[in-house]
Design a protein around this motif. Structure first.
Motif, PDB file in Angstrom:
ATOM      1  N   GLY A 101      66.949 -27.895 -22.495  1.00 19.59           N
ATOM      2  CA  GLY A 101      67.860 -28.900 -21.932  1.00 19.59           C
ATOM      3  C   GLY A 101      69.080 -29.161 -22.797  1.00 19.59           C
ATOM      4  O   GLY A 101      69.911 -30.009 -22.469  1.00 19.59           O
ATOM      5  N   LYS A 102      69.216 -28.422 -23.906  1.00 19.14           N
ATOM      6  CA  LYS A 102      70.323 -28.635 -24.847  1.00 19.14           C
ATOM      7  C   LYS A 102      71.107 -27.353 -25.117  1.00 19.14           C
ATOM      8  O   LYS A 102      71.704 -27.197 -26.183  1.00 19.14           O
ATOM      9  CB  LYS A 102      69.781 -29.204 -26.158  1.00 19.14           C
ATOM     10  CG  LYS A 102      69.046 -30.527 -25.994  1.00 19.14           C
ATOM     11  CD  LYS A 102      68.459 -30.990 -27.326  1.00 19.14           C
ATOM     12  CE  LYS A 102      67.687 -32.294 -27.154  1.00 19.14           C
ATOM     13  NZ  LYS A 102      67.061 -32.735 -28.434  1.00 19.14           N
ATOM     14  N   GLY A 103      71.058 -26.448 -24.174  1.00  8.76           N
ATOM     15  CA  GLY A 103      71.858 -25.232 -24.310  1.00  8.76           C
ATOM     16  C   GLY A 103      71.158 -24.079 -24.995  1.00  8.76           C
ATOM     17  O   GLY A 103      71.812 -23.083 -25.334  1.00  8.76           O
ATOM     18  N   HIS A 104      69.840 -24.184 -25.211  1.00 11.11           N
ATOM     19  CA  HIS A 104      69.109 -23.120 -25.896  1.00 11.11           C
ATOM     20  C   HIS A 104      68.105 -22.449 -24.954  1.00 11.11           C
ATOM     21  O   HIS A 104      67.378 -23.125 -24.226  1.00 11.11           O
ATOM     22  CB  HIS A 104      68.367 -23.675 -27.110  1.00 11.11           C
ATOM     23  CG  HIS A 104      69.268 -24.311 -28.114  1.00 11.11           C
ATOM     24  ND1 HIS A 104      69.533 -25.665 -28.118  1.00 11.11           N
ATOM     25  CD2 HIS A 104      69.974 -23.780 -29.144  1.00 11.11           C
ATOM     26  CE1 HIS A 104      70.366 -25.950 -29.111  1.00 11.11           C
ATOM     27  NE2 HIS A 104      70.647 -24.816 -29.743  1.00 11.11           N
ATOM     28  N   LEU A 105      68.095 -21.132 -25.010  1.00 13.48           N
ATOM     29  CA  LEU A 105      67.122 -20.321 -24.289  1.00 13.48           C
ATOM     30  C   LEU A 105      66.425 -19.428 -25.303  1.00 13.48           C
ATOM     31  O   LEU A 105      67.088 -18.777 -26.110  1.00 13.48           O
ATOM     32  CB  LEU A 105      67.816 -19.462 -23.225  1.00 13.48           C
ATOM     33  CG  LEU A 105      68.586 -20.225 -22.143  1.00 13.48           C
ATOM     34  CD1 LEU A 105      69.450 -19.264 -21.332  1.00 13.48           C
ATOM     35  CD2 LEU A 105      67.619 -20.967 -21.224  1.00 13.48           C
ATOM     36  N   TRP A 106      65.091 -19.417 -25.253  1.00  9.47           N
ATOM     37  CA  TRP A 106      64.331 -18.645 -26.247  1.00  9.47           C
ATOM     38  C   TRP A 106      64.782 -18.984 -27.670  1.00  9.47           C
ATOM     39  O   TRP A 106      64.940 -18.120 -28.513  1.00  9.47           O
ATOM     40  CB  TRP A 106      64.457 -17.147 -25.984  1.00  9.47           C
ATOM     41  CG  TRP A 106      63.778 -16.702 -24.737  1.00  9.47           C
ATOM     42  CD1 TRP A 106      62.464 -16.865 -24.392  1.00  9.47           C
ATOM     43  CD2 TRP A 106      64.386 -15.994 -23.636  1.00  9.47           C
ATOM     44  NE1 TRP A 106      62.222 -16.311 -23.166  1.00  9.47           N
ATOM     45  CE2 TRP A 106      63.370 -15.771 -22.670  1.00  9.47           C
ATOM     46  CE3 TRP A 106      65.681 -15.530 -23.390  1.00  9.47           C
ATOM     47  CZ2 TRP A 106      63.619 -15.107 -21.476  1.00  9.47           C
ATOM     48  CZ3 TRP A 106      65.928 -14.867 -22.196  1.00  9.47           C
ATOM     49  CH2 TRP A 106      64.912 -14.667 -21.257  1.00  9.47           C
TER      50      TRP A 106
END
Length: 456
Positions: A325-330
């Protein structure tokens, strides 16, 4: 791309050569894993560590540090990273189904040792900060052939790898008589005033490793005409990008890809999800939505926050991509992932005027196609005939570990199994390359070509 959290922190201590102005970071010294209940379970405790001094025990469940809740391994490491050496620390743990508090001070991280020489702790300037490098250096004066090792996708320190597969690879290559350099990613280890690894973009990470290569070539104990870049996983993309603009003798890659990540990730979903129990028909439905989502993500540069407005995309990111939810994936910033596709890897490899060894683990779950590794060889040999070789490492996982099948490898990602089943063939295949590539270095191109970068 699944991330596992078995990070080796087993330590041996002695005095080594240290050329640094960077103070040592605090050393907690415990590896942890996720558990079904609250907190994280302690799976390993290092010698001479803060964790050991505090009385932490195996199987303890850490639920908070200094009052801050710990729900998953990343919570633990993010809190610990902000605690300097000498500061008091209070752990709340569950032991034998009872909660108790452990108190102590964070100890400074000791220095690594080497049975075959010494480990040089050095650094280079990086923007307004400094990046730590660790250099395994043979006892003899040299100059020696050298390897720049570039690790994979995950953010963690390369200091004190112990018997982690990376640690075994580095130490066993060093035992062959090579200088081997590790570079801390920005935000990791002893680095000073560098951005958090989880927030940097792909270009920043490339710049950090390129800085490491220049530092490696500057040592008088290094034969600058015999430097090889060894890239694993994401390092298998960064290595050729750097080699295409810097003169090196060779490039070794393991677990790499040459496809766009828009394409690779779709294939990854289709290949990997059934191993995690996702029904084939349901997975195909997911893949169809994921294809549309990746088009928006990579072609239109749509952010995760914008994609999350679609309920289906939100569920995919939450369930399969560790979206926070804060711009991070994996665990990485989404712009890092998007910028990978700025580089057309086929074209990048066509510009690599160096000897190439492309290694493929038969049971690699992350880089699951030998097509990728064979294509690297075909492309290099097309533009630089005779320069590239493919080698399959049979019965081996993405982490250089022996396995009987892909599923067997997935079920045995624990530290003890990886420690005892490292496949030395990965080292043995690398070892002879310097001899095989011992040619007139001046035959290599003196004018490297910058790879095409595109935003379309």
């Amino acid at each position: 791309m699944r991330t596992f959290y078995t990070i080796s922190l087993i330590i041996t201590i002695s005095i080594l050569s240290i050329s640094q102005e960077l103070p040592r970071k605090a050393y907690f010294g415990a590896a942890v894993s996720e558990c079904e209940q609250e907190g994280v379970e302690v799976s390993q405790i290092g010698k001479e560590s803060s964790a050991k001094e505090m009385g932490l025990q195996l199987k303890d469940i850490i639920v908070s540090i200094n009052g801050k809740p710990v729900l998953k391994p990343l919570d633990l490491y993010s809190v610990l990273d902000a605690i300097p050496a000498g500061e008091k620390i209070v752990l709340e743990v569950i032991r034998d189904f009872k909660k108790k508090k452990l108190k102590g001070k964070m100890l400074g991280r000791p220095l690594e040792t080497s049975e075959n020489g010494e480990v040089l702790y050095d650094y280079f300037d990086f923007g307004e900060g400094k990046i730590r490098v660790l250099v395994d250096q043979p006892a003899s004066p040299g100059p020696h052939p050298s390897i720049l090792f570039i690790q994979g996708y995950t953010c963690f320190s390369m200091d004190h790898l112990g018997d982690h597969p990376y640690g075994q690879l580095v130490k066993k290559l060093a035992a062959k008589g090579y200088v081997v350099m590790r570079v801390e990613k920005p935000g990791e280890g002893d680095n000073q005033n560098t951005p958090d690894c989880s927030e940097i973009d792909f270009y920043t990470e490339i710049d950090a490793f390129e800085g490491g290569l220049k530092k490696l070539k500057s040592y008088d104990f290094v034969d600058s005409t015999k430097v090889v870049i060894w890239g694993h996983c994401m390092g298998g993309l960064i290595a050729p990008i750097i080699a295409s603009t810097n003169k090196v003798l060779g490039v070794v890659v393991y677990g790499a890809t040459i496809k766009t990540w828009e394409e690779y990730l779709v294939e990854m979903f289709r290949f990997q999800n059934p191993y995690f129990g996702v029904d084939y028909v349901e997975n195909e439905r997911i893949v169809r939505h994921f294809m549309d989502m990746m088009y928006l993500f990579y072609r239109k540069k749509v952010s995760p926050e914008e994609l999350a407005q679609n309920d289906v995309y939100m569920q995919i990111m939450k369930n399969f991509m560790n979206y926070d939810g804060k711009g991070h994936l994996w665990t990485r910033h989404y712009k890092y992932l998007q910028q990978i596709d700025d580089f057309r890897m086929i074209e990048v490899w066509s510009k690599v005027d160096a000897y190439v060894l492309s290694l493929f683990g038969e049971y690699d779950f992350e880089a699951f196609s030998d097509f990728e590794h064979k294509t690297i060889v075909d492309v290099v040999n097309k533009y630089h005939p005779g320069k590239a070789t493919f080698k399959q490492i049979d019965g081996t996982t993405h982490a250089f570990v022996k396995a009987e099948s892909i599923m067997h490898g997935l079920k045995n990602q624990n530290y003890q199994y990886m420690k005892e089943n490292f496949n030395d063939e990965v080292v043995d295949e690398t070892d002879p390359v310097f001899g095989a590539w011992d040619m007139d270095y001046n035959d290599l191109s003196n004018t490297p070509t910058i790879p095409t970068v595109s935003n379309d």
